[in-house]
Design a protein around this motif. Structure first.
Motif, PDB file in Angstrom:
ATOM      1  N   THR A  97       0.820  -1.210   0.000  1.00 18.02           N
ATOM      2  CA  THR A  97       0.000   0.000   0.000  1.00 18.02           C
ATOM      3  C   THR A  97       0.856   1.263   0.000  1.00 18.02           C
ATOM      4  O   THR A  97       0.564   2.210  -0.728  1.00 18.02           O
ATOM      5  CB  THR A  97      -0.942   0.013   1.215  1.00 18.02           C
ATOM      6  N   ALA A  98       1.918   1.264   0.785  1.00 21.52           N
ATOM      7  CA  ALA A  98       2.779   2.451   0.873  1.00 21.52           C
ATOM      8  C   ALA A  98       3.387   2.772  -0.494  1.00 21.52           C
ATOM      9  O   ALA A  98       3.408   3.928  -0.919  1.00 21.52           O
ATOM     10  CB  ALA A  98       3.866   2.245   1.913  1.00 21.52           C
ATOM     11  N   GLY A  99       3.852   1.751  -1.186  1.00 21.11           N
ATOM     12  CA  GLY A  99       4.433   1.957  -2.516  1.00 21.11           C
ATOM     13  C   GLY A  99       3.414   2.474  -3.507  1.00 21.11           C
ATOM     14  O   GLY A  99       3.714   3.341  -4.334  1.00 21.11           O
ATOM     15  N   TYR A 100       2.199   1.956  -3.418  1.00 19.46           N
ATOM     16  CA  TYR A 100       1.126   2.406  -4.304  1.00 19.46           C
ATOM     17  C   TYR A 100       0.858   3.895  -4.108  1.00 19.46           C
ATOM     18  O   TYR A 100       0.769   4.658  -5.069  1.00 19.46           O
ATOM     19  CB  TYR A 100      -0.140   1.591  -4.033  1.00 19.46           C
ATOM     20  N   TYR A 101       0.743   4.316  -2.842  1.00 22.25           N
ATOM     21  CA  TYR A 101       0.452   5.726  -2.573  1.00 22.25           C
ATOM     22  C   TYR A 101       1.625   6.626  -2.928  1.00 22.25           C
ATOM     23  O   TYR A 101       1.423   7.761  -3.364  1.00 22.25           O
ATOM     24  CB  TYR A 101       0.006   5.935  -1.122  1.00 22.25           C
ATOM     25  N   MET A 102       2.834   6.138  -2.768  1.00 22.58           N
ATOM     26  CA  MET A 102       4.000   6.939  -3.177  1.00 22.58           C
ATOM     27  C   MET A 102       3.955   7.192  -4.680  1.00 22.58           C
ATOM     28  O   MET A 102       4.218   8.309  -5.140  1.00 22.58           O
ATOM     29  CB  MET A 102       5.306   6.239  -2.790  1.00 22.58           C
ATOM     30  N   LEU A 103       3.605   6.173  -5.465  1.00 25.63           N
ATOM     31  CA  LEU A 103       3.506   6.344  -6.914  1.00 25.63           C
ATOM     32  C   LEU A 103       2.368   7.280  -7.294  1.00 25.63           C
ATOM     33  O   LEU A 103       2.525   8.140  -8.166  1.00 25.63           O
ATOM     34  CB  LEU A 103       3.311   4.988  -7.596  1.00 25.63           C
ATOM     35  N   CYS A 104       1.226   7.114  -6.638  1.00 23.96           N
ATOM     36  CA  CYS A 104       0.085   8.010  -6.912  1.00 23.96           C
ATOM     37  C   CYS A 104       0.433   9.456  -6.586  1.00 23.96           C
ATOM     38  O   CYS A 104       0.134  10.370  -7.361  1.00 23.96           O
ATOM     39  CB  CYS A 104      -1.138   7.592  -6.103  1.00 23.96           C
ATOM     40  N   VAL A 150      -1.636  20.781 -14.826  1.00 20.40           N
ATOM     41  CA  VAL A 150      -2.988  20.344 -14.467  1.00 20.40           C
ATOM     42  C   VAL A 150      -3.388  21.101 -13.208  1.00 20.40           C
ATOM     43  O   VAL A 150      -2.634  21.138 -12.233  1.00 20.40           O
ATOM     44  CB  VAL A 150      -3.023  18.815 -14.222  1.00 20.40           C
ATOM     45  N   ASP A 151      -4.559  21.745 -13.227  1.00 22.22           N
ATOM     46  CA  ASP A 151      -4.943  22.529 -12.054  1.00 22.22           C
ATOM     47  C   ASP A 151      -5.528  21.642 -10.955  1.00 22.22           C
ATOM     48  O   ASP A 151      -5.872  20.479 -11.172  1.00 22.22           O
ATOM     49  CB  ASP A 151      -5.874  23.684 -12.416  1.00 22.22           C
ATOM     50  N   MET A 152      -5.603  22.204  -9.772  1.00 24.19           N
ATOM     51  CA  MET A 152      -6.027  21.435  -8.601  1.00 24.19           C
ATOM     52  C   MET A 152      -7.439  20.895  -8.743  1.00 24.19           C
ATOM     53  O   MET A 152      -7.718  19.783  -8.293  1.00 24.19           O
ATOM     54  CB  MET A 152      -5.889  22.265  -7.329  1.00 24.19           C
ATOM     55  N   LYS A 153      -8.334  21.651  -9.339  1.00 28.34           N
ATOM     56  CA  LYS A 153      -9.713  21.187  -9.519  1.00 28.34           C
ATOM     57  C   LYS A 153      -9.733  19.900 -10.342  1.00 28.34           C
ATOM     58  O   LYS A 153     -10.458  18.957 -10.022  1.00 28.34           O
ATOM     59  CB  LYS A 153     -10.549  22.289 -10.181  1.00 28.34           C
ATOM     60  N   GLN A 154      -8.944  19.851 -11.392  1.00 29.54           N
ATOM     61  CA  GLN A 154      -8.877  18.640 -12.207  1.00 29.54           C
ATOM     62  C   GLN A 154      -8.295  17.471 -11.413  1.00 29.54           C
ATOM     63  O   GLN A 154      -8.769  16.341 -11.526  1.00 29.54           O
ATOM     64  CB  GLN A 154      -8.030  18.883 -13.458  1.00 29.54           C
ATOM     65  N   LEU A 155      -7.269  17.733 -10.596  1.00 31.65           N
ATOM     66  CA  LEU A 155      -6.676  16.678  -9.778  1.00 31.65           C
ATOM     67  C   LEU A 155      -7.675  16.164  -8.746  1.00 31.65           C
ATOM     68  O   LEU A 155      -7.758  14.956  -8.500  1.00 31.65           O
ATOM     69  CB  LEU A 155      -5.410  17.192  -9.087  1.00 31.65           C
ATOM     70  N   ILE A 156      -8.453  17.072  -8.159  1.00 33.15           N
ATOM     71  CA  ILE A 156      -9.488  16.681  -7.201  1.00 33.15           C
ATOM     72  C   ILE A 156     -10.487  15.739  -7.868  1.00 33.15           C
ATOM     73  O   ILE A 156     -10.829  14.690  -7.318  1.00 33.15           O
ATOM     74  CB  ILE A 156     -10.203  17.932  -6.638  1.00 33.15           C
ATOM     75  N   ASP A 157     -10.948  16.107  -9.052  1.00 28.82           N
ATOM     76  CA  ASP A 157     -11.922  15.282  -9.767  1.00 28.82           C
ATOM     77  C   ASP A 157     -11.323  13.945 -10.204  1.00 28.82           C
ATOM     78  O   ASP A 157     -11.958  12.906 -10.104  1.00 28.82           O
ATOM     79  CB  ASP A 157     -12.450  16.031 -10.993  1.00 28.82           C
ATOM     80  N   GLN A 158     -10.087  13.973 -10.669  1.00 31.56           N
ATOM     81  CA  GLN A 158      -9.447  12.762 -11.187  1.00 31.56           C
ATOM     82  C   GLN A 158      -9.139  11.755 -10.082  1.00 31.56           C
ATOM     83  O   GLN A 158      -9.324  10.558 -10.264  1.00 31.56           O
ATOM     84  CB  GLN A 158      -8.150  13.128 -11.918  1.00 31.56           C
ATOM     85  N   TYR A 159      -8.660  12.227  -8.940  1.00 35.48           N
ATOM     86  CA  TYR A 159      -8.207  11.324  -7.884  1.00 35.48           C
ATOM     87  C   TYR A 159      -9.191  11.182  -6.732  1.00 35.48           C
ATOM     88  O   TYR A 159      -8.982  10.360  -5.840  1.00 35.48           O
ATOM     89  CB  TYR A 159      -6.849  11.782  -7.352  1.00 35.48           C
ATOM     90  N   GLY A 160     -10.249  11.976  -6.724  1.00 37.45           N
ATOM     91  CA  GLY A 160     -11.258  11.867  -5.677  1.00 37.45           C
ATOM     92  C   GLY A 160     -10.757  12.272  -4.305  1.00 37.45           C
ATOM     93  O   GLY A 160     -11.194  11.734  -3.294  1.00 37.45           O
ATOM     94  N   LEU A 161      -9.844  13.236  -4.271  1.00 40.13           N
ATOM     95  CA  LEU A 161      -9.280  13.712  -3.012  1.00 40.13           C
ATOM     96  C   LEU A 161      -9.791  15.113  -2.712  1.00 40.13           C
ATOM     97  O   LEU A 161     -10.280  15.815  -3.596  1.00 40.13           O
ATOM     98  CB  LEU A 161      -7.751  13.728  -3.085  1.00 40.13           C
ATOM     99  N   LYS A 196      -1.498  19.268   0.214  1.00 39.19           N
ATOM    100  CA  LYS A 196      -0.443  18.622   1.009  1.00 39.19           C
ATOM    101  C   LYS A 196       0.494  17.822   0.117  1.00 39.19           C
ATOM    102  O   LYS A 196       1.704  17.812   0.331  1.00 39.19           O
ATOM    103  CB  LYS A 196      -1.057  17.718   2.071  1.00 39.19           C
ATOM    104  N   ILE A 197      -0.068  17.151  -0.878  1.00 41.55           N
ATOM    105  CA  ILE A 197       0.756  16.329  -1.774  1.00 41.55           C
ATOM    106  C   ILE A 197       1.638  17.207  -2.666  1.00 41.55           C
ATOM    107  O   ILE A 197       2.837  16.993  -2.762  1.00 41.55           O
ATOM    108  CB  ILE A 197      -0.124  15.398  -2.620  1.00 41.55           C
TER     109      ILE A 197
END
Length: 57
Positions: A14-21, A33-44, A51-52
């Motif tokens: 899991t740790a490796g997966y999140y590091m890659l993401c 890529v703007d933050m709004k698009q990242l929010i929609d794409q990754y569901g965060l 923070k990322i």
């Protein structure tokens, strides 16, 4: 007997997966890529994306 210490999620991968993401999110942000698009794409949340992308790791 010495006990092995593991980073949370290290044994399951899991740790490796999140590091890659997270690296993918940082790369996308650096490439415009703007933050709004990242929010929609990754569901965060906005806070999680901030923070990322602004962390020093």
């Amino acid at each position: 007997m010495e006990l092995a210490t593991f980073v949370r999620g290290e044994r399951s991968g899991t740790a490796g997966y999140y590091m890659l993401c997270n690296e993918e999110i940082r790369c996308n942000f650096r490439n415009g890529v703007d933050m709004k698009q990242l929010i929609d794409q990754y569901g965060l949340s906005m806070d999680s994306i901030r923070k990322i992308v602004y962390s020093r790791t």
